[in-house]
Write a protein that holds these residues in place. Structure first.
Motif, mmCIF file in Angstrom:
data_model
loop_
_atom_site.group_PDB
_atom_site.id
_atom_site.type_symbol
_atom_site.label_atom_id
_atom_site.label_comp_id
_atom_site.label_asym_id
_atom_site.label_seq_id
_atom_site.Cartn_x
_atom_site.Cartn_y
_atom_site.Cartn_z
ATOM 1 N N GLY A 1 -45.063 -8.579 37.507
ATOM 2 C CA GLY A 1 -43.603 -8.532 37.534
ATOM 3 C C GLY A 1 -43.112 -8.936 38.910
ATOM 4 O O GLY A 1 -43.468 -10.007 39.420
ATOM 5 N N ASP A 2 -42.298 -8.095 39.528
ATOM 6 C CA ASP A 2 -41.803 -8.367 40.873
ATOM 7 C C ASP A 2 -42.595 -7.632 41.945
ATOM 8 O O ASP A 2 -42.189 -7.611 43.111
ATOM 9 C CB ASP A 2 -40.321 -7.976 40.977
ATOM 10 C CG ASP A 2 -39.421 -8.877 40.134
ATOM 11 O OD1 ASP A 2 -39.777 -10.066 39.981
ATOM 12 O OD2 ASP A 2 -38.387 -8.393 39.644
ATOM 13 N N ALA B 1 -41.911 -1.138 36.868
ATOM 14 C CA ALA B 1 -41.187 -2.034 37.768
ATOM 15 C C ALA B 1 -41.032 -1.445 39.161
ATOM 16 O O ALA B 1 -40.889 -2.176 40.142
ATOM 17 C CB ALA B 1 -39.813 -2.368 37.180
#
Length: 601
Positions: A251-252, A498
């Protein structure tokens, strides 16, 4: 594997044909043997593998001699006919060896465009003499421009070897092993993480956006706040140190998966790798009993030894390697004095005589201090001596090597040796030594050593600061050897949200059958799991098992299932990487005594 002052298992008396060849579900496409330019042969010579384009780079151990121990360059443009480019050999400094954990990264910024090979520098030099190439030992990492792989250019040598967490010079060289590099495409910055043997900072991160001028960013010690990793000493899980690292973007977040030996497997958020911003996502803990031995009716504590791991591309699974490279465990009991009845675990040095029916260990040891040559009194039975603090990173002018100490007690007439750890933050750690000899040599932690010396009231909390008594009241001890099998794989389900903390849940374990059979405990080579690589496109994991060969396993919520295997007499497989050649993925594997194997699955 690359454990500080440690070695892999014994191959004396090897009958490789006892395992027998077989192959299914995987095809050997090609292989390339290398030529040791020192002329010393290839026994235990090859370590790990990294690759870029049409070339693979095979890093080198200190065996059989620590000469020209950098990296071989193999042309793999035709995977059916790979060959060594002898003129392209990548040199390391004398007294260093590249060892395990090289990596390759492609970069494109204002400072550099092309491909970099990064390898660690482990230290191999006599403890009683300075490095013959200079006034100090050297460690850190080397950074090479391998855009033209057959004409590599050195951009930075020994980066970080004398740099502390704050960037200031320090006195101790940072011997390094295992590297991983990544670029944060949101900031354009490139970093490299590597493991060191410095007791106060064992995972370092450098920025290499300008690879000619690397800058230390952070030095982590997961044993202290806010991470607070701690093994369970009551079950013999005493060795806590970083061993291997890898970074993936999930993801990030940039997630570092790290092995921490008896501390298990760890996931860290290194999206911002600066001090105060690296956080713990999740970690594993070992169960009460070893799962693979439990399948055979044996209730014994796990070995630990989280050596290598790989995180799946989506971050949903982690496959870890517990590298138990000795199939027997030494269990000791103190039989006299204030700690009578206390049990302990010892680490056997595998290039010394085994502890078995022909070499029983029983009696009251003779304490010989530091065991320095010329200071050991004549004696019989067990010699008990202390590890020099100076041996922490391979030695210095202030002490003697384990080999020199073992030679000294053999010459003095002793039939066994027990060395215990020195004072300091790593006092509770223990590991096999690289010493070779005709009598058994065992390593115990400082707590056990002080108890054998009869020091009253010593505890885990005080062992690291308690001095060694000058006139101890030494206690008697018995040591027996118990079969516990070789190391194996663990499969975990990982939840990486996240932001914030996640979780790691174990799903399954996998061991090759021979590794849990006492008939193959000796004489068939090393049978432990060694390294793993997860296929980027399929739910497959490729795992090496030394003489046990290569195994291909499917993985998922239903566990690990073997779907392919390769083994032939004489193989000794270690490093493994998935690499694309001509648009197709192949599996690159190193053989410690040969060179490179290329497989198609």
């Amino acid at each position: 594997m690359s454990v500080t002052n440690g070695v892999h298992g014994d191959r004396r008396g090897l009958d490789e044909a006892s395992l027998g060849p077989f192959s299914y579900g995987v095809t050997l496409v090609g292989r390339a043997q290398v030529t040791n330019p020192s002329g010393a042969g290839l026994a235990r010579h090859i370590a790990d593998v990294a690759a870029y384009g049409d070339h693979a780079f095979l890093t080198v151990y200190r065996e059989p001699t620590c000469e020209r121990t950098g990296a071989y360059v193999i042309n793999i443009s035709d995977p059916k006919a790979p060959f060594e480019v002898q003129s392209a050999f990548i040199e390391s400094l004398r007294g260093n060896y590249a060892g395990e954990g090289p990596c390759v990264i492609e970069m494109d910024n204002e400072h550099f465009r092309g491909a970099l090979l990064i390898h660690p520098n482990e230290i191999y030099a006599k403890a009683d003499a300075p490095d013959p190439t200079g006034p100090r030992q050297r460690g850190g990492i080397n950074i090479w421009d391998v855009s033209d792989a057959e004409h590599a250019q050195l951009l930075a040598a020994h980066a970080g070897d004398y740099t502390g967490p704050d960037g200031e010079p320090v006195d101790q060289a940072l011997a390094a092993y295992y590297t991983c590099a990544w670029t944060d495409d949101t900031t354009g910055r490139t970093y490299v993480g590597f493991v060191t043997d410095k007791p106060t900072s064992d995972i370092c991160i450098m920025e290499i956006t300008d690879p000619r001028n690397p800058v230390m960013v952070h030095a982590l010690d997961l044993r202290v706040a806010p991470f607070n990793l701690a093994p369970d000493h009551s079950r013999g899980l005493t060795s806590l140190f970083g061993h291997a690292v890898e970074v993936r973007r999930i993801g990030d977040r940039f997630v570092m998966s790290a092995t921490y030996w008896d501390g298990g497997y760890v996931l860290l958020d290194v999206t911002d790798p600066t001090p105060g911003n690296v956080s713990l996502i999740a970690r594993t803990e070992y169960p009460e009993f070893d799962e693979e031995r439990a399948k055979h009716g044996q209730r014994i504590s796990p070995e630990g030894n989280a050596e290598h791991c790989d995180l799946s591309t989506d971050g949903g699974y982690l496959v870890g390697v517990d590298e138990n490279y000795e199939s027997y465990r030494l269990l000791g009991r103190i039989t006299s004095g204030p700690y009578a009845g206390t049990e302990y675990i010892a680490a056997w040095s595998p290039d010394t005589a085994p502890v078995d029916a022909d070499n029983p260990i029983s009696g009251t040891p003779v304490f010989v201090g530091l065991g320095w040559p010329g200071s050991v009194p004549p004696g019989r039975g067990i010699a008990l001596f202390e590890r020099d603090a100076s041996i922490l990173t391979g030695g210095s002018a202030a002490g003697y090597t384990f080999q020199e100490k073992l030679d000294a007690i053999v010459e003095a007439g002793y039939s066994a040796g027990i060395v215990f750890n020195h004072q300091g933050p790593d006092a509770l750690q223990q590991f096999p030594t690289a010493a070779k000899g005709t009598i058994p040599l065992m390593f115990v932690n400082r707590l056990t050593g002080l108890r054998l010396l009869g020091v009253p009231g010593v505890t885990e909390e005080t062992a690291g600061t308690t001095p060694t008594p000058e006139t101890p009241d030494v206690c008697a001890t018995d040591v027996e050897s118990v079969f516990v099998g070789w190391g194996y794989l663990r499969l975990f389900r990982s939840d990486i949200p996240a932001s914030g903390a996640g979780s790691i849940t174990q799903i399954d374990t996998y061991a090759i059958p021979e590794s849990q059979d006492p008939r193959f405990a000796t004489g068939a080579g090393d049978l432990s799991a060694s390294h793993v690589a997860i296929d980027p496109d399929r739910n497959l994991v490729y795992a090496t098992f030394y003489a046990g060969g290569l195994r291909v396993l499917s993985y998922g919520d239903d566990g690990l299932r073997e779907v392919g295997a390769f083994r032939e007499p004489g193989v000794d497989l270690l490093g493994v990487k998935v690499h694309k050649i001509g648009g197709k993925n192949y599996v690159l594997v190193t053989d410690r005594n040969f060179g490179l194997y290329i497989f198609d699955v």
